[in-house]
Design a protein around this motif. Structure first.
Motif, PDB file in Angstrom:
ATOM      1  N   GLU A 186      36.436  32.644  34.107  1.00  0.00           N
ATOM      2  CA  GLU A 186      37.393  31.714  33.818  1.00  0.00           C
ATOM      3  C   GLU A 186      38.548  31.742  34.130  1.00  0.00           C
ATOM      4  O   GLU A 186      39.393  30.857  34.338  1.00  0.00           O
ATOM      5  N   ILE A 187      38.953  33.314  34.476  1.00  0.00           N
ATOM      6  CA  ILE A 187      40.387  33.372  34.881  1.00  0.00           C
ATOM      7  C   ILE A 187      40.219  33.292  36.284  1.00  0.00           C
ATOM      8  O   ILE A 187      39.581  34.177  37.350  1.00  0.00           O
ATOM      9  N   GLU A 225      44.224  34.295  48.805  1.00  0.00           N
ATOM     10  CA  GLU A 225      44.823  35.555  49.618  1.00  0.00           C
ATOM     11  C   GLU A 225      46.184  35.916  50.196  1.00  0.00           C
ATOM     12  O   GLU A 225      46.720  36.604  50.591  1.00  0.00           O
ATOM     13  N   ASP A 226      46.613  34.487  50.272  1.00  0.00           N
ATOM     14  CA  ASP A 226      47.992  34.103  50.992  1.00  0.00           C
ATOM     15  C   ASP A 226      49.201  34.476  49.927  1.00  0.00           C
ATOM     16  O   ASP A 226      50.302  34.517  50.442  1.00  0.00           O
ATOM     17  N   ASP A 227      49.093  34.789  48.648  1.00  0.00           N
ATOM     18  CA  ASP A 227      50.135  34.899  47.757  1.00  0.00           C
ATOM     19  C   ASP A 227      50.128  36.168  47.135  1.00  0.00           C
ATOM     20  O   ASP A 227      49.411  36.513  46.336  1.00  0.00           O
ATOM     21  N   GLU A 228      50.980  37.232  47.661  1.00  0.00           N
ATOM     22  CA  GLU A 228      50.578  38.782  47.283  1.00  0.00           C
ATOM     23  C   GLU A 228      51.235  38.843  45.732  1.00  0.00           C
ATOM     24  O   GLU A 228      50.689  39.481  45.057  1.00  0.00           O
ATOM     25  N   ASP A 229      52.250  38.135  45.316  1.00  0.00           N
ATOM     26  CA  ASP A 229      52.850  38.202  44.193  1.00  0.00           C
ATOM     27  C   ASP A 229      51.803  37.666  42.860  1.00  0.00           C
ATOM     28  O   ASP A 229      51.628  38.220  41.999  1.00  0.00           O
ATOM     29  N   GLU A 230      51.062  36.686  43.344  1.00  0.00           N
ATOM     30  CA  GLU A 230      50.182  35.999  42.512  1.00  0.00           C
ATOM     31  C   GLU A 230      48.765  36.933  42.464  1.00  0.00           C
ATOM     32  O   GLU A 230      48.283  37.290  41.246  1.00  0.00           O
ATOM     33  N   GLN A 231      48.552  37.425  43.632  1.00  0.00           N
ATOM     34  CA  GLN A 231      47.405  38.417  43.470  1.00  0.00           C
ATOM     35  C   GLN A 231      47.758  39.755  42.637  1.00  0.00           C
ATOM     36  O   GLN A 231      46.856  40.276  41.968  1.00  0.00           O
ATOM     37  N   HIS A 232      48.937  40.266  42.849  1.00  0.00           N
ATOM     38  CA  HIS A 232      49.504  41.532  42.153  1.00  0.00           C
ATOM     39  C   HIS A 232      49.042  41.163  40.595  1.00  0.00           C
ATOM     40  O   HIS A 232      48.849  41.905  39.834  1.00  0.00           O
ATOM     41  N   THR A 276      45.755  41.067  39.520  1.00  0.00           N
ATOM     42  CA  THR A 276      45.075  42.128  39.343  1.00  0.00           C
ATOM     43  C   THR A 276      45.481  42.932  38.097  1.00  0.00           C
ATOM     44  O   THR A 276      44.680  43.607  37.467  1.00  0.00           O
ATOM     45  N   LYS A 277      46.871  42.650  37.708  1.00  0.00           N
ATOM     46  CA  LYS A 277      47.381  43.486  36.547  1.00  0.00           C
ATOM     47  C   LYS A 277      46.564  43.049  35.134  1.00  0.00           C
ATOM     48  O   LYS A 277      46.364  43.690  34.320  1.00  0.00           O
ATOM     49  N   LEU A 278      46.597  41.577  35.235  1.00  0.00           N
ATOM     50  CA  LEU A 278      45.910  41.045  34.162  1.00  0.00           C
ATOM     51  C   LEU A 278      44.538  41.320  33.910  1.00  0.00           C
ATOM     52  O   LEU A 278      43.986  41.852  32.982  1.00  0.00           O
ATOM     53  N   ILE A 279      43.701  41.064  35.151  1.00  0.00           N
ATOM     54  CA  ILE A 279      42.443  41.703  34.920  1.00  0.00           C
ATOM     55  C   ILE A 279      42.121  43.352  34.532  1.00  0.00           C
ATOM     56  O   ILE A 279      41.284  43.588  33.840  1.00  0.00           O
ATOM     57  N   THR A 280      43.048  43.984  35.088  1.00  0.00           N
ATOM     58  CA  THR A 280      42.989  45.415  34.787  1.00  0.00           C
ATOM     59  C   THR A 280      43.384  45.654  33.223  1.00  0.00           C
ATOM     60  O   THR A 280      42.595  46.279  32.468  1.00  0.00           O
ATOM     61  N   ASP A 309      47.225  32.949  28.900  1.00  0.00           N
ATOM     62  CA  ASP A 309      47.788  31.645  29.059  1.00  0.00           C
ATOM     63  C   ASP A 309      48.595  31.350  29.964  1.00  0.00           C
ATOM     64  O   ASP A 309      48.900  30.347  30.733  1.00  0.00           O
ATOM     65  N   LEU A 310      49.639  32.307  30.202  1.00  0.00           N
ATOM     66  CA  LEU A 310      51.108  32.118  31.196  1.00  0.00           C
ATOM     67  C   LEU A 310      50.396  32.164  32.325  1.00  0.00           C
ATOM     68  O   LEU A 310      50.826  31.406  33.346  1.00  0.00           O
ATOM     69  N   TYR A 311      49.498  33.230  32.803  1.00  0.00           N
ATOM     70  CA  TYR A 311      48.711  33.183  34.048  1.00  0.00           C
ATOM     71  C   TYR A 311      48.169  31.901  34.423  1.00  0.00           C
ATOM     72  O   TYR A 311      48.416  31.299  35.602  1.00  0.00           O
TER      73      TYR A 311
END
Length: 110
Positions: free
Chosen positions: A3-4, A9-16, A19-23, A60-62
């Motif tokens: 669901e998340i 792949e073009d947005d490094e900040d969003e990818q970071h 990754t932090k959220l999923i971890t 929720d914020l993400y």
């Protein structure tokens, strides 16, 4: 966890951030022996409930940030398409009014 939505792949900040959220969620699930489709499971009592609240807020914020970004992209594309298709004298070619809720605006918390 499906669901998340993962960012492009073009947005490094969003990818970071993703990754932090999923971890953090995976770590929580591992430590609390959670499995199944419910990401965090029911809210536990005590101090573990505070961590659950924090992770729920982060999800929720993400999600809200992803939706706002997607809406911004759609608005920009719509404006560009309108400009390209309409004659220069068309009143519809005018810019839309500014958004009353700019990106990053958060409603008051509880």
């Amino acid at each position: 966890m499906e669901e998340i939505t993962a960012p492009g792949e073009d947005d490094e900040d969003e990818q970071h951030a993703y990754t932090k959220l999923i971890t953090a969620i995976s770590d929580y699930r591992r430590r609390h022996h959670r499995a199944g489709p419910d990401v965090l499971g029911p809210r536990p009592p005590g101090l573990d409930g505070e961590e659950w609240d924090h992770l729920t807020d982060a999800i929720d914020l993400y999600t809200r940030a992803r939706i706002e970004r997607r809406l911004e992209q759609m608005r920009a594309r719509t404006t560009a398409q309108r400009t390209a298709l309409l004659p220069p004298t068309s009143p519809l070619r005018q810019q839309p009014p500014p958004d009353p809720h700019p990106p990053g605006h958060r409603p008051p918390t509880r």
